[in-house]
Scaffold this active site. Structure first.
Site, PDB file in Angstrom:
ATOM      1  N   ARG A  55       0.791  -1.145  -0.032  1.00 50.41           N
ATOM      2  CA  ARG A  55      -0.019  -0.073   0.071  1.00 50.41           C
ATOM      3  C   ARG A  55       0.791   1.223   0.037  1.00 50.41           C
ATOM      4  O   ARG A  55       0.241   2.324  -0.260  1.00 50.41           O
ATOM      5  CB  ARG A  55      -0.988  -0.026   1.211  1.00 50.41           C
ATOM      6  CG  ARG A  55      -1.944   1.125   1.230  1.00 50.41           C
ATOM      7  CD  ARG A  55      -3.333   0.718   2.333  1.00 50.41           C
ATOM      8  NE  ARG A  55      -2.927   0.179   3.507  1.00 50.41           N
ATOM      9  CZ  ARG A  55      -2.302   0.758   4.673  1.00 50.41           C
ATOM     10  NH1 ARG A  55      -1.976   2.081   4.499  1.00 50.41           N
ATOM     11  NH2 ARG A  55      -1.916  -0.113   5.314  1.00 50.41           N
ATOM     12  N   TYR A 108     -17.296  13.897 -15.347  1.00 49.57           N
ATOM     13  CA  TYR A 108     -17.375  12.211 -15.171  1.00 49.57           C
ATOM     14  C   TYR A 108     -18.215  12.191 -14.036  1.00 49.57           C
ATOM     15  O   TYR A 108     -18.098  12.534 -13.083  1.00 49.57           O
ATOM     16  CB  TYR A 108     -15.735  11.514 -15.239  1.00 49.57           C
ATOM     17  CG  TYR A 108     -16.033  10.152 -14.883  1.00 49.57           C
ATOM     18  CD1 TYR A 108     -16.871   9.350 -15.748  1.00 49.57           C
ATOM     19  CD2 TYR A 108     -15.863   9.569 -13.498  1.00 49.57           C
ATOM     20  CE1 TYR A 108     -17.065   8.070 -15.585  1.00 49.57           C
ATOM     21  CE2 TYR A 108     -16.036   8.363 -13.256  1.00 49.57           C
ATOM     22  CZ  TYR A 108     -16.349   7.542 -14.225  1.00 49.57           C
ATOM     23  OH  TYR A 108     -16.786   6.104 -14.253  1.00 49.57           O
ATOM     24  N   ASP A 180      -8.813  17.080 -14.958  1.00 50.95           N
ATOM     25  CA  ASP A 180      -8.546  15.611 -15.374  1.00 50.95           C
ATOM     26  C   ASP A 180      -8.267  15.692 -17.010  1.00 50.95           C
ATOM     27  O   ASP A 180      -9.244  16.325 -17.626  1.00 50.95           O
ATOM     28  CB  ASP A 180     -10.243  15.117 -15.162  1.00 50.95           C
ATOM     29  CG  ASP A 180     -10.455  13.735 -15.539  1.00 50.95           C
ATOM     30  OD1 ASP A 180      -9.384  13.315 -16.391  1.00 50.95           O
ATOM     31  OD2 ASP A 180     -11.152  13.091 -15.155  1.00 50.95           O
TER      32      ASP A 180
HETATM   33  C1  LIG Z   1     -12.859  11.755 -17.830  1.00 50.00           C
HETATM   34  C2  LIG Z   1     -12.754  10.579 -16.637  1.00 50.00           C
HETATM   35  N1  LIG Z   1     -12.163  10.860 -15.714  1.00 50.00           N
HETATM   36  C3  LIG Z   1     -12.157   9.855 -14.652  1.00 50.00           C
HETATM   37  C4  LIG Z   1     -12.634   8.717 -14.974  1.00 50.00           C
HETATM   38  C5  LIG Z   1     -12.672   7.654 -13.753  1.00 50.00           C
HETATM   39  O1  LIG Z   1     -11.811   6.606 -13.991  1.00 50.00           O
HETATM   40  P1  LIG Z   1     -11.782   5.006 -13.231  1.00 50.00           P
HETATM   41  O2  LIG Z   1     -13.115   4.596 -13.984  1.00 50.00           O
HETATM   42  O3  LIG Z   1     -10.428   4.504 -13.958  1.00 50.00           O
HETATM   43  O4  LIG Z   1     -11.792   5.232 -11.834  1.00 50.00           O
HETATM   44  C6  LIG Z   1     -13.176   8.278 -15.922  1.00 50.00           C
HETATM   45  C7  LIG Z   1     -13.849   6.994 -16.275  1.00 50.00           C
HETATM   46  O5  LIG Z   1     -14.703   6.787 -17.313  1.00 50.00           O
HETATM   47  C8  LIG Z   1     -13.174   9.227 -17.061  1.00 50.00           C
HETATM   48  O6  LIG Z   1     -14.034   9.150 -18.197  1.00 50.00           O
END
Ligand SMILES: Cc1ncc(COP(=O)(O)O)c(C=O)c1O
Length: 396
Positions: A55, A108, A180
């Site tokens: 971890r 998301y 992101d």
């Molecule tokens: C733009 C975006 N950010 C974050 C995530 C979350 O990622 P994870 O599914 O690996 O947790 C996604 C998942 O589809 C995503 O499309």
């Protein structure tokens, strides 16, 4: 600092202390303690110590993190078990009760839940703004604003946030900025170079690239990564050894995959624009995109995500058409996720469970005629031919 194509192969190799060219999978939860207890104590508090406890760190995870930090041009990176592990860890490493966060209307879906449900429950207020409106971000700033969180291009409507503006806004008001960058990949967009403090990824997508792992990345200053690591060991979202190894393997070919994906997506988007069955094509790389100039300024390639809206006299008819097209596609699998070598197509209002939620649809710009596409590395001629035969079934 290497060029990306070279760094993807050689950066971080110092973490491989074995004589194996491809590092082994360190499939162990724990490591023998060193003879000197003082060394053991030091390991226990060292961020990403590679041979202490899974971890806390893993040598292959560190190797992959070094590559991703170099791609994003940040001092360091921390990897987690999923994109959401990385995102929630980064946000919770920074905000505290009494803080105010500015975020976009569209994120998301699990990020929406983080901002709508979890942060307010811990006494953090969140204001949502229209991401294409720079003034709305500035108007939302309060004395206690500590975080501005963005995602660009947006999922699934491909709207663009002005990263240089957001970076400068954060600095002006003393708020940290996070972006992101999953949809673009660091080969197409480097938010830190535009002034963003923390860059986040679902490495499940383009970075891994083969739909065979889940992982996430936080790219930031060494100080922020140390803070985030302390949260990660509490929250427990460490990247599993096997997934770290798969991620490293996937990263090796990122530059080749993104070049093919960028070119396939542009070819497909351009072709869609001339099709009678298509009402709208949303793709950041098309001159018809309302923010094309901004996209050109901040992106060096436009990625593999696009969204089409099929025609229909009513939204219900558009829904039927979208479903017929999805059923008829052979090369595009109807599945969630994105960023793999294989092309996918999905119905976003079904996937997000908002088909009958007009308010959410209006807020996010989604409608039932939309199909979100993640373009893979197949030949563009075959991808176009597949959509051609699928669109013919709606007989427009
Ligand atoms: C733009 C975006 N950010 C974050 C995530 C979350 O990622 P994870 O599914 O690996 O947790 C996604 C998942 O589809 C995503 O499309």
């Amino acid at each position: 600092m290497y060029k990306p194509e070279t760094g993807l192969i050689h950066t971080g190799n110092e973490w491989n202390e074995t004589r194996a060219v491809v590092p082994p999978i360190f499939q162990t939860s724990t490591y023998y303690a060193p003879d000197d207890p003082a060394d053991y104590s030091k390991d226990s508090v060292t961020p990403n110590a590679p041979f202490f406890y899974q971890r806390h760190g893993n040598p292959v995870t560190n190797q992959a993190a070094a590559i991703i930090a170099e791609l994003e041009k940040t001092e360091a990176a921390l990897l987690g078990s999923t994109g959401m592990a990385a995102i929630s860890t980064a946000v919770l490493a920074h905000v505290k009760a009494g803080d105010h966060v500015i975020a976009q209307n569209i994120h998301y879906s699990a990020v929406n839940m983080l901002f709508n449900e979890m942060l307010p429950a811990f006494g953090v207020e969140v204001t949502r703004v229209d991401q294409i409106n720079n003034a709305a971000f500035e108007q939302a700033v309060r004395p206690n604003t500590t975080l501005i969180y963005v995602e660009t291009p947006s999922n699934p409507t491909l709207e663009i946030t002005d990263l240089a503006f957001i970076g400068a806004l954060g600095k002006k008001y003393g708020a940290i900025t996070m972006c992101d960058n999953t949809f673009s990949s660091p080969l197409n967009q480097r938010p830190h170079e535009l002034g963003i403090d923390v860059v986040l990824h679902s490495a499940t997508k383009y970075l891994g690239g083969h739909s065979d792992l889940t992982a996430g990345a936080i790219c930031a200053s060494k100080d922020f990564i140390e803070k985030a690591w302390k949260k990660l060991i509490i929250l427990g979202g460490a990247l599993a050894p096997m997934d770290a190894w798969l991620l490293l393997k996937g990263l090796r070919t990122l530059s080749l995959r993104m070049a093919q994906i960028n070119s396939n997506a542009l070819a497909l988007a351009t072709w869609f624009e001339s099709q009678k069955g298509i009402k709208k094509v949303l793709y950041a790389g098309l001159p018809s995109h309302p923010q094309f100039k901004l996209a050109q300024r901040q992106m060096t390639g436009f990625g593999g995500m696009l969204c089409i809206e099929v025609v229909g006299d009513t939204e219900d008819e558009q829904f039927e058409h979208a479903q017929a097209v999805l059923r008829q596609l052979h090369l595009f699998s109807n599945a969630a996720s994105l960023g793999g070598v294989e092309s996918l197509a999905v119905h976003p209002t079904s996937m997000w469970g908002i088909r009958h939620n007009q308010e959410r649809k209006a807020q996010t710009g989604m409608n039932d005629g939309m199909i979100r596409i993640s373009v893979g590395i197949e030949h563009s001629d075959d991808l176009i031919a597949d959509f051609q035969q699928a669109l013919s079934t709606i007989a427009i």
